[in-house]
Enzyme design. Structure first.
Site, PDB file in Angstrom:
ATOM      1  N   HIS A  63      15.373-109.315  60.553  1.00  0.00           N
ATOM      2  CA  HIS A  63      14.818-108.671  59.363  1.00  0.00           C
ATOM      3  C   HIS A  63      14.600-109.673  58.233  1.00  0.00           C
ATOM      4  O   HIS A  63      13.517-109.792  57.692  1.00  0.00           O
ATOM      5  CB  HIS A  63      15.722-107.531  58.884  1.00  0.00           C
ATOM      6  CG  HIS A  63      15.046-106.640  57.898  1.00  0.00           C
ATOM      7  ND1 HIS A  63      14.946-106.973  56.564  1.00  0.00           N
ATOM      8  CD2 HIS A  63      14.418-105.460  58.048  1.00  0.00           C
ATOM      9  CE1 HIS A  63      14.278-106.014  55.937  1.00  0.00           C
ATOM     10  NE2 HIS A  63      13.942-105.087  56.814  1.00  0.00           N
ATOM     11  N   GLU A 111      11.265-110.725  56.428  1.00  0.00           N
ATOM     12  CA  GLU A 111      11.328-110.767  54.960  1.00  0.00           C
ATOM     13  C   GLU A 111      12.100-111.952  54.391  1.00  0.00           C
ATOM     14  O   GLU A 111      12.367-112.002  53.193  1.00  0.00           O
ATOM     15  CB  GLU A 111      11.937-109.449  54.438  1.00  0.00           C
ATOM     16  CG  GLU A 111      10.984-108.284  54.616  1.00  0.00           C
ATOM     17  CD  GLU A 111      11.610-106.937  54.273  1.00  0.00           C
ATOM     18  OE1 GLU A 111      12.589-106.905  53.508  1.00  0.00           O
ATOM     19  OE2 GLU A 111      11.117-105.916  54.783  1.00  0.00           O
ATOM     20  N   HIS A 137       9.710-102.089  62.213  1.00  0.00           N
ATOM     21  CA  HIS A 137       9.377-103.520  62.146  1.00  0.00           C
ATOM     22  C   HIS A 137       9.004-104.064  63.521  1.00  0.00           C
ATOM     23  O   HIS A 137       8.087-104.872  63.644  1.00  0.00           O
ATOM     24  CB  HIS A 137      10.560-104.319  61.602  1.00  0.00           C
ATOM     25  CG  HIS A 137      10.769-104.159  60.125  1.00  0.00           C
ATOM     26  ND1 HIS A 137       9.798-104.485  59.211  1.00  0.00           N
ATOM     27  CD2 HIS A 137      11.824-103.701  59.415  1.00  0.00           C
ATOM     28  CE1 HIS A 137      10.255-104.239  57.994  1.00  0.00           C
ATOM     29  NE2 HIS A 137      11.473-103.754  58.085  1.00  0.00           N
TER      30      HIS A 137
HETATM   31 CO    CO Z   1      12.754-103.482  56.494  1.00  0.00          CO
END
Ligand code: CO
Length: 298
Positions: free
Chosen positions: A180, A210, A242
């Site tokens: 993530h 991210e 995702h």
């Molecule tokens: Co997220």
């Protein structure tokens, strides 16, 4: 005030503290029955397929702690509210703990099912600290670490995930684990994980959606090596949004599309890390670590 009366004063004060703690412990004359419980805390997912991950974890936990009640909480409010509209009511960590407190649990081990100790994990710690200081609450409440919390974890996760790569992958083909990523300082665990994989297999990478490393960072290396095929695997507990969109989706900014644009063929594995027993074992080990304190220091 002379020394003698000061000492007497302190003595009375100590006695008062002693008495009040005894009263609290006995709950107005009723001695509390020891009742141990486990609370599993995940980010949550609205994908029905995510149930596979969560059911797998629950089964492993119930096997490791026979007879101990297991409860769930989701930290994502968005996901909880989305599921509530479909009639599936899930608790936040504080709601679940309030319920457990009301049901007279005395010892609660809260296990974070997060990958790293990021913002969600630290929020969970604050919630637990709040419950710890509540009057007439739990005798003991502890939190088990997320998946990656030590160098030992990094090595254990490396070995587990290397074993989870499909057999069809050839040594010259890259494997990119998609994590993530976060603005939180603990993002460094993804970089540490990437380093661990590289030590064992220079074609295995960790990228994040991210945070850092980014797919762009990895692409530079793939192009330098002339890699023409990459396996994409989630480094997230659940193969949710995702994974299905950012990793394997058809949009031009998905990882498969970006790699295809660079002339790199991809194969995707749509399986969250929590679907692999060897990863769940690591979370369960962390839970055992927290739970064992109840025996050592009841
Ligand atoms: Co997220």
């Amino acid at each position: 005030m002379n020394m003698r009366s000061l000492l007497q004063g302190i003595g009375i004060l100590c006695l008062c503290l002693l008495l009040s703690s005894q009263v609290l412990a006995s709950g107005h004359g009723h001695t509390k029955q020891v009742k141990k419980g486990i609370l599993l805390v995940a980010f949550g997912s609205s994908y029905p397929q995510a149930r596979a991950s969560f059911e797998n974890i629950e089964a492993e936990v119930e096997k490791a702690f026979p007879g101990v009640p297991v409860r769930w909480a989701y930290t994502s409010k968005i996901i909880r509210h989305k599921l509530a509209k479909e009639g599936k009511k899930l608790d936040s960590a504080s709601m679940a703990l309030a319920r457990m407190m009301d049901e007279d649990f005395t010892h609660v081990a809260v296990q974070s099912l997060h990958t790293i100790g990021g913002a969600e994990f630290h929020d969970l710690l604050s919630i637990v600290n709040g419950f710890e200081s509540m009057p007439d609450g739990f005798t003991k409440i502890l939190v088990g670490y997320p998946l990656l919390a030590s160098s030992h974890d990094l090595e254990a996760v490396r070995e587990a995930m290397l074993a989870n790569i499909p057999d069809e992958r050839k040594p010259d083909e890259a494997v990119i684990f998609m994590g993530h990523g976060t603005h939180h300082p603990s993002n460094a665990f993804y970089q540490a994980m990437a380093y661990e994989f590289q030590r064992k297999d220079a074609n295995v990478y960790v990228g994040t959606v991210e945070g850092a490393p980014s797919l762009e960072d990895i692409l530079v290396e793939l192009e330098a090596k002339g890699t023409d095929k990459a396996w994409l695997m989630p480094f997230m507990s659940v193969a949710g949004d995702h994974v299905r969109n950012d990793m394997a989706g058809d949009a031009p900014d998905s990882w498969t599309s970006i790699l295809a644009e660079a002339g790199i063929e991809t194969e995707t594995v749509l399986k969250g890390t929590a679907e692999f027993d060897n990863i769940v074992d690591i979370w369960v080990e962390h839970l055992k670590g927290a739970f064992s304190h109840f025996e050592q220091h009841p």
